[in-house]
Design a protein around this motif. Sequence first.
Motif, PDB file in Angstrom:
ATOM      1  N   ARG A 235      28.861  73.151 -74.425  1.00 45.51           N
ATOM      2  CA  ARG A 235      29.930  72.142 -74.435  1.00 45.51           C
ATOM      3  C   ARG A 235      31.282  72.776 -74.720  1.00 45.51           C
ATOM      4  N   HIS A 236      31.316  73.750 -75.618  1.00 38.97           N
ATOM      5  CA  HIS A 236      32.582  74.414 -75.922  1.00 38.97           C
ATOM      6  C   HIS A 236      33.021  75.327 -74.781  1.00 38.97           C
ATOM      7  N   ILE A 237      32.072  75.992 -74.127  1.00 40.29           N
ATOM      8  CA  ILE A 237      32.414  76.898 -73.037  1.00 40.29           C
ATOM      9  C   ILE A 237      33.012  76.134 -71.865  1.00 40.29           C
ATOM     10  N   PHE A 238      32.405  74.982 -71.517  1.00 40.47           N
ATOM     11  CA  PHE A 238      32.805  74.262 -70.314  1.00 40.47           C
ATOM     12  C   PHE A 238      33.568  72.970 -70.590  1.00 40.47           C
ATOM     13  N   ASP A 239      33.708  72.613 -71.853  1.00 44.19           N
ATOM     14  CA  ASP A 239      34.372  71.362 -72.235  1.00 44.19           C
ATOM     15  C   ASP A 239      33.667  70.166 -71.614  1.00 44.19           C
ATOM     16  N   ARG A 240      32.342  70.291 -71.442  1.00 41.41           N
ATOM     17  CA  ARG A 240      31.530  69.194 -70.900  1.00 41.41           C
ATOM     18  C   ARG A 240      30.070  69.581 -71.062  1.00 41.41           C
ATOM     19  N   ASP A 241      29.191  68.627 -70.883  1.00 37.88           N
ATOM     20  CA  ASP A 241      27.761  68.908 -70.890  1.00 37.88           C
ATOM     21  C   ASP A 241      27.365  69.520 -69.552  1.00 37.88           C
ATOM     22  N   VAL A 242      26.514  70.541 -69.598  1.00 40.25           N
ATOM     23  CA  VAL A 242      25.987  71.156 -68.376  1.00 40.25           C
ATOM     24  C   VAL A 242      24.512  70.813 -68.273  1.00 40.25           C
ATOM     25  N   ALA A 243      24.165  70.112 -67.225  1.00 34.15           N
ATOM     26  CA  ALA A 243      22.769  69.702 -67.066  1.00 34.15           C
ATOM     27  C   ALA A 243      21.916  70.867 -66.596  1.00 34.15           C
ATOM     28  N   HIS A 244      20.765  71.003 -67.203  1.00 31.06           N
ATOM     29  CA  HIS A 244      19.811  72.018 -66.781  1.00 31.06           C
ATOM     30  C   HIS A 244      18.693  71.306 -66.018  1.00 31.06           C
ATOM     31  N   VAL A 245      18.798  71.327 -64.725  1.00 34.16           N
ATOM     32  CA  VAL A 245      17.835  70.582 -63.916  1.00 34.16           C
ATOM     33  C   VAL A 245      17.222  71.524 -62.887  1.00 34.16           C
ATOM     34  N   ARG A 246      16.040  71.182 -62.488  1.00 33.20           N
ATOM     35  CA  ARG A 246      15.413  71.901 -61.379  1.00 33.20           C
ATOM     36  C   ARG A 246      15.983  71.324 -60.098  1.00 33.20           C
ATOM     37  N   LEU A 247      16.567  72.162 -59.274  1.00 29.06           N
ATOM     38  CA  LEU A 247      17.277  71.669 -58.112  1.00 29.06           C
ATOM     39  C   LEU A 247      16.290  71.085 -57.100  1.00 29.06           C
ATOM     40  N   PRO A 248      16.645  69.970 -56.502  1.00 30.40           N
ATOM     41  CA  PRO A 248      15.724  69.346 -55.540  1.00 30.40           C
ATOM     42  C   PRO A 248      15.547  70.223 -54.309  1.00 30.40           C
ATOM     43  N   ARG A 249      14.337  70.258 -53.806  1.00 30.42           N
ATOM     44  CA  ARG A 249      14.032  71.017 -52.596  1.00 30.42           C
ATOM     45  C   ARG A 249      13.721  70.052 -51.460  1.00 30.42           C
ATOM     46  N   ARG A 250      14.187  70.402 -50.290  1.00 30.10           N
ATOM     47  CA  ARG A 250      13.783  69.644 -49.121  1.00 30.10           C
ATOM     48  C   ARG A 250      12.571  70.345 -48.515  1.00 30.10           C
ATOM     49  N   PRO A 251      11.614  69.611 -47.971  1.00 29.80           N
ATOM     50  CA  PRO A 251      10.429  70.251 -47.389  1.00 29.80           C
ATOM     51  C   PRO A 251      10.829  71.172 -46.237  1.00 29.80           C
ATOM     52  N   LEU A 252      10.240  72.341 -46.213  1.00 34.89           N
ATOM     53  CA  LEU A 252      10.479  73.270 -45.111  1.00 34.89           C
ATOM     54  C   LEU A 252       9.601  72.838 -43.937  1.00 34.89           C
ATOM     55  N   PRO A 253      10.188  72.600 -42.763  1.00 31.52           N
ATOM     56  CA  PRO A 253       9.375  72.157 -41.618  1.00 31.52           C
ATOM     57  C   PRO A 253       8.264  73.159 -41.318  1.00 31.52           C
ATOM     58  N   ALA A 254       7.081  72.641 -41.017  1.00 35.58           N
ATOM     59  CA  ALA A 254       5.934  73.510 -40.743  1.00 35.58           C
ATOM     60  C   ALA A 254       6.160  74.364 -39.502  1.00 35.58           C
ATOM     61  N   ASP A 255       7.004  73.885 -38.572  1.00 36.11           N
ATOM     62  CA  ASP A 255       7.236  74.633 -37.337  1.00 36.11           C
ATOM     63  C   ASP A 255       8.532  75.446 -37.386  1.00 36.11           C
ATOM     64  N   ALA A 256       9.100  75.645 -38.590  1.00 34.07           N
ATOM     65  CA  ALA A 256      10.329  76.437 -38.696  1.00 34.07           C
ATOM     66  C   ALA A 256      10.075  77.839 -38.152  1.00 34.07           C
ATOM     67  N   PRO A 257      10.914  78.312 -37.232  1.00 38.98           N
ATOM     68  CA  PRO A 257      10.641  79.604 -36.598  1.00 38.98           C
ATOM     69  C   PRO A 257      10.912  80.774 -37.541  1.00 38.98           C
ATOM     70  N   VAL A 258      10.199  81.869 -37.338  1.00 37.63           N
ATOM     71  CA  VAL A 258      10.449  83.103 -38.075  1.00 37.63           C
ATOM     72  C   VAL A 258      11.743  83.722 -37.534  1.00 37.63           C
ATOM     73  N   VAL A 259      12.696  83.961 -38.412  1.00 35.02           N
ATOM     74  CA  VAL A 259      13.978  84.549 -38.017  1.00 35.02           C
ATOM     75  C   VAL A 259      13.989  86.050 -38.285  1.00 35.02           C
ATOM     76  N   LEU A 260      13.479  86.424 -39.452  1.00 38.14           N
ATOM     77  CA  LEU A 260      13.538  87.812 -39.901  1.00 38.14           C
ATOM     78  C   LEU A 260      12.151  88.238 -40.341  1.00 38.14           C
ATOM     79  N   ALA A 261      11.757  89.461 -40.001  1.00 36.27           N
ATOM     80  CA  ALA A 261      10.408  89.910 -40.354  1.00 36.27           C
ATOM     81  C   ALA A 261      10.393  91.403 -40.623  1.00 36.27           C
ATOM     82  N   ALA A 262       9.652  91.791 -41.662  1.00 34.31           N
ATOM     83  CA  ALA A 262       9.352  93.192 -41.933  1.00 34.31           C
ATOM     84  C   ALA A 262       7.915  93.437 -41.465  1.00 34.31           C
TER      85      ALA A 262
END
Length: 498
Positions: A235-262
Amino acid sequence: MTAAIECAGVSKGFPGVRALDDVSLTVRPGTVHALLGENGAGKSTLIRILTGAERPDTGTVHIGGVPLRQHTPAAARRLGVRVLPQERHVAPDLSVGHNVLLDSLPRTALRTVSARRVQERAQQHLDALGVDLDARARAGDLTAAQQQLVELARTTARPAAVVVLDEPTASLAGDEVTVLFRVVRQLRDAGTALLYISHHLHEVFALADEATVLRNGRLVHRTPVAETDHDSLLRHIFDRDVAHVRLPRRPLPADAPVVLAARQVALPGGHRPLDVEVRAGEVLALSGPAGAGASELAACLAGVRTPAGGRVELGGARLGSRTAAARAGVGFVPADRKRDALLLERAIAENLLVGPAGRGALHRPVAARRTAWAALRAGRVKADDPGRPVRTLSGGNQQRVVFSRWLLAECRVLVLDQPTAGVDVGAKFDIYAQLLDLAAEGVAVVVVSSDYEEICALADRVLVLRDGDLVAEVDGAAATPDGLFALETAPTPEETAA
């Protein structure tokens, strides 16, 4: 008791910026004093003044009761001030031993440097600190974490009244952090005063006796650490409350193409070649202790280095040089932004426009300024003039400049190595949000991080590496900090068999 550091009424301004405003600070011998604040709060300016690199406009600085009249690093060193900087200053072509004793090289009767005595004394000091390095090794061959430990050994090689540690764990992980903490406690118990700058509050509660918070150049809070808590400091560092939340994820489409590969990529020290695929819209995190191979794999995926074996493919085609990769839409944010990503003495605008998207505007001043302003807004960089040298920005804003360069390029793949090292909590969440926005637009994002909470906040999938081998793959939704730590430190099948 005479204060180890006593600064009174210190102010400092730069063109268009009031960096410090009437700051007074006292640090007692035999204590660890945490200096906190978000990027741009004034911490770096205060450190430069205390270590003699800058002269204050007003105010005084005393070290051990003696006024710092000549504001030069040499004058501060004479008074016993030592600094472990955030940026590494290792001479790559010298041995570890020569780097450790660089300020006090032992000489013969003829005033020549004795290489044998250098190695012996440096090795004794490294062993006493518990740093597992060979004094004879070439410093340029070390990892970033190992070089940071060499800097720590150099900082403590001579007696010090004051040691300043600026984000000392930014490139460390696991055992290296344990070594650092042990050295900090040894110095404190020996009567040394330590000024400790960190964005990681768990480090503050583990080490510090007192804490001072700067905000917008002013001292806003001072407290014994035993009398405060995590949320109060935020609160003192930011002059406000900082929420600690797990960021929401959107589902990755099952057919998402491979862009980069090793494909069958071999990493240093590894026993088995790696096959890694990254899909459009996916955030893939690479986790592992320093030297595990995560940074090396990221560099291969970005085209920065050629793998010892195997190949990297972008859209099914073999990835060429770094220049070709950048032109094909692969962005790369390296771990050491000042050494590998920024032209520190050049303007912010030039640093933004050196990427593939901005080169056409570099020689057209009006277009360059317009493009630079757009990139600054997109990257949320706090800067009042794109013509200012990029070195005048805080570390977090310098990182955002590198990030903004690739936002401007609209890349297909973005590879980031330790993207929020040395970045405050508020800025971290801005960067997280931008990375997730990019992923939602279909960009493949690869993140190397030693921050387990960061990985859990971002990743769709986590690959855990050790000694060049892939030891685990974890669904991002199921990843936890303690679970990742356990995977990184668990014995491998080879170790169990042995």
